[in-house]
Design an enzyme around this catalytic site. Structure first.
Site, PDB file in Angstrom:
ATOM      1  N   THR A   7     -52.989  30.188  64.999  1.00 56.42           N
ATOM      2  CA  THR A   7     -54.232  29.818  64.318  1.00 56.42           C
ATOM      3  C   THR A   7     -54.396  28.297  64.275  1.00 56.42           C
ATOM      4  O   THR A   7     -53.404  27.567  64.336  1.00 56.42           O
ATOM      5  CB  THR A   7     -54.264  30.364  62.868  1.00 56.42           C
ATOM      6  N   ASN A   9     -56.661  27.433  61.802  1.00 60.10           N
ATOM      7  CA  ASN A   9     -57.264  27.442  60.467  1.00 60.10           C
ATOM      8  C   ASN A   9     -56.235  26.916  59.452  1.00 60.10           C
ATOM      9  O   ASN A   9     -55.208  27.552  59.200  1.00 60.10           O
ATOM     10  CB  ASN A   9     -57.681  28.891  60.161  1.00 60.10           C
ATOM     11  N   LYS A  12     -55.302  29.212  56.455  1.00 60.66           N
ATOM     12  CA  LYS A  12     -54.367  30.289  56.814  1.00 60.66           C
ATOM     13  C   LYS A  12     -52.969  29.732  57.061  1.00 60.66           C
ATOM     14  O   LYS A  12     -51.981  30.323  56.658  1.00 60.66           O
ATOM     15  CB  LYS A  12     -54.821  30.966  58.110  1.00 60.66           C
ATOM     16  N   ASP A  73     -55.668  38.880  62.221  1.00 63.57           N
ATOM     17  CA  ASP A  73     -57.126  38.979  62.269  1.00 63.57           C
ATOM     18  C   ASP A  73     -57.538  39.593  60.951  1.00 63.57           C
ATOM     19  O   ASP A  73     -56.949  40.578  60.501  1.00 63.57           O
ATOM     20  CB  ASP A  73     -57.590  39.832  63.448  1.00 63.57           C
ATOM     21  N   PHE A 152     -61.159  29.848  50.794  1.00 63.99           N
ATOM     22  CA  PHE A 152     -62.078  29.591  51.902  1.00 63.99           C
ATOM     23  C   PHE A 152     -62.931  30.836  52.125  1.00 63.99           C
ATOM     24  O   PHE A 152     -62.771  31.854  51.446  1.00 63.99           O
ATOM     25  CB  PHE A 152     -61.315  29.194  53.188  1.00 63.99           C
ATOM     26  N   GLY A 153     -63.850  30.750  53.084  1.00 62.87           N
ATOM     27  CA  GLY A 153     -64.642  31.924  53.502  1.00 62.87           C
ATOM     28  C   GLY A 153     -65.381  32.585  52.348  1.00 62.87           C
ATOM     29  O   GLY A 153     -66.112  31.944  51.591  1.00 62.87           O
ATOM     30  N   ASP A 155     -64.199  33.826  49.609  1.00 60.15           N
ATOM     31  CA  ASP A 155     -63.496  33.799  48.314  1.00 60.15           C
ATOM     32  C   ASP A 155     -64.420  33.590  47.112  1.00 60.15           C
ATOM     33  O   ASP A 155     -64.209  34.224  46.072  1.00 60.15           O
ATOM     34  CB  ASP A 155     -62.388  32.734  48.317  1.00 60.15           C
ATOM     35  N   HIS A 181     -54.695  40.204  50.999  1.00 60.24           N
ATOM     36  CA  HIS A 181     -54.525  41.091  52.159  1.00 60.24           C
ATOM     37  C   HIS A 181     -53.470  40.516  53.115  1.00 60.24           C
ATOM     38  O   HIS A 181     -52.641  41.232  53.643  1.00 60.24           O
ATOM     39  CB  HIS A 181     -55.872  41.251  52.856  1.00 60.24           C
ATOM     40  N   ARG A 182     -53.494  39.153  53.293  1.00 60.60           N
ATOM     41  CA  ARG A 182     -52.530  38.519  54.198  1.00 60.60           C
ATOM     42  C   ARG A 182     -51.105  38.644  53.627  1.00 60.60           C
ATOM     43  O   ARG A 182     -50.154  38.912  54.346  1.00 60.60           O
ATOM     44  CB  ARG A 182     -52.894  37.034  54.363  1.00 60.60           C
TER      45      ARG A 182
HETATM   46  P1  IMP Z   1     -60.273  35.434  61.368  1.00 57.66           P
HETATM   47  O1  IMP Z   1     -59.163  36.325  60.902  1.00 57.66           O
HETATM   48  O2  IMP Z   1     -59.833  34.033  61.598  1.00 57.66           O
HETATM   49  O3  IMP Z   1     -61.069  36.013  62.485  1.00 57.66           O
HETATM   50  O4  IMP Z   1     -61.217  35.274  60.090  1.00 57.66           O
HETATM   51  C1  IMP Z   1     -62.306  36.070  59.840  1.00 57.66           C
HETATM   52  C2  IMP Z   1     -63.139  35.603  58.684  1.00 57.66           C
HETATM   53  O5  IMP Z   1     -62.871  36.483  57.592  1.00 57.66           O
HETATM   54  C3  IMP Z   1     -62.906  34.202  58.128  1.00 57.66           C
HETATM   55  O6  IMP Z   1     -63.622  33.228  58.811  1.00 57.66           O
HETATM   56  C4  IMP Z   1     -63.440  34.380  56.697  1.00 57.66           C
HETATM   57  O7  IMP Z   1     -64.836  34.296  56.689  1.00 57.66           O
HETATM   58  C5  IMP Z   1     -63.034  35.799  56.380  1.00 57.66           C
HETATM   59  N1  IMP Z   1     -61.744  35.800  55.667  1.00 57.66           N
HETATM   60  C6  IMP Z   1     -60.527  36.191  56.138  1.00 57.66           C
HETATM   61  N2  IMP Z   1     -59.569  36.036  55.188  1.00 57.66           N
HETATM   62  C7  IMP Z   1     -60.203  35.527  54.113  1.00 57.66           C
HETATM   63  C8  IMP Z   1     -59.746  35.134  52.814  1.00 57.66           C
HETATM   64  O8  IMP Z   1     -58.548  35.185  52.451  1.00 57.66           O
HETATM   65  N3  IMP Z   1     -60.695  34.672  51.989  1.00 57.66           N
HETATM   66  C9  IMP Z   1     -62.009  34.574  52.321  1.00 57.66           C
HETATM   67  N4  IMP Z   1     -62.477  34.896  53.508  1.00 57.66           N
HETATM   68  C10 IMP Z   1     -61.578  35.390  54.407  1.00 57.66           C
END
Ligand code: IMP
Length: 199
Positions: A7, A9, A12, A73, A152-153, A155, A181-182
């Site tokens: 990643t 990010n 993450k 993912d 982020f995202g 949240d 979830h992670r």
């Molecule tokens: P990816 O796993 O990098 O493809 O992430 C997918 C998208 O899911 C991210 O850009 C966020 O918008 C959302 N996302 C994934 N995990 C989280 C989290 O822990 N908090 C908030 N948004 C999340």
């Protein structure tokens, strides 16, 4: 042994580093390897995308014996929206920013009382010992307005069941790391990683 997280990010990366901090291994992520292009993410399941990213990054290191690549993912699934935004969470809105994604989600749920949702995370682990995929989820509901500045995202819109009226963006990162979830997926991945480290 070296663990590479597939990643760029930073949010993450920090979560993985905190969750793996007891394991005395060097952890790096893609920002240290500018020669590796961004991994593809073209599958229509979380498992498929996690595996695709991990295998792609591992293919750049497969001449080295002591490398483990971990890719995740993840995304937000809203039940009344039939699982959307799901695997398209990052690109849900035209603008593909967190601000626009959250705005679109609030509009999609306007006037709807059933706001049950969950975050899903699939983690793929690829090494010379083989390939594994594990999953974790965090259940909750979508708030009617944004609150909090952490995380982020999505949240600021996600209220985890464990916190009943606070969004994920208002709790501390260590609280998030206990329920996310992670974190759930990583706790399933840990014994697999430790087994590879021992072999
Ligand atoms: P990816 O796993 O990098 O493809 O992430 C997918 C998208 O899911 C991210 O850009 C966020 O918008 C959302 N996302 C994934 N995990 C989280 C989290 O822990 N908090 C908030 N948004 C999340």
């Amino acid at each position: 042994m070296q663990i590479i997280i597939a990643t760029n990010n930073q949010g993450k990366k920090r979560e993985f580093q905190q969750l793996l901090s007891d394991n005395n291994v060097r952890i790096s992520c893609l920002d240290e390897y500018h020669q590796i292009p961004d991994p593809p993410e073209t599958k229509n399941t979380f498992d498929g995308n996690a595996l695709q990213k991990a295998e792609f990054v591992f293919s750049h290191f497969n001449t080295q014996p002591n490398v483990i690549v971990i890719a995740d993912d993840s995304g937000l699934c809203v039940e009344v929206l039939h699982g959307a935004p799901g695997v398209h969470s990052k690109r849900y809105s035209k603008e593909q920013t967190s601000v626009a994604n959250n705005k679109k989600l609030l509009s999609a749920l306007e006037g709807i009382a059933d706001r049950v949702a969950y975050f899903h995370c699939s983690i793929a682990i690829v090494s010379h010992q083989g390939t594994h995929v594990v999953q974790g989820q965090c259940h909750g509901a979508i708030a009617t307005n944004l609150s909090g500045t952490g995380g982020f995202g999505y949240d600021p819109l996600f209220i985890p069941d464990a916190f009943s009226d606070q969004t994920m963006a208002t709790i501390s990162s260590s609280q998030k790391n206990m329920i996310s979830h992670r974190a759930h997926a990583l706790h399933k991945a840990l014994p697999i990683i430790q087994q590879i480290l021992k072999s």
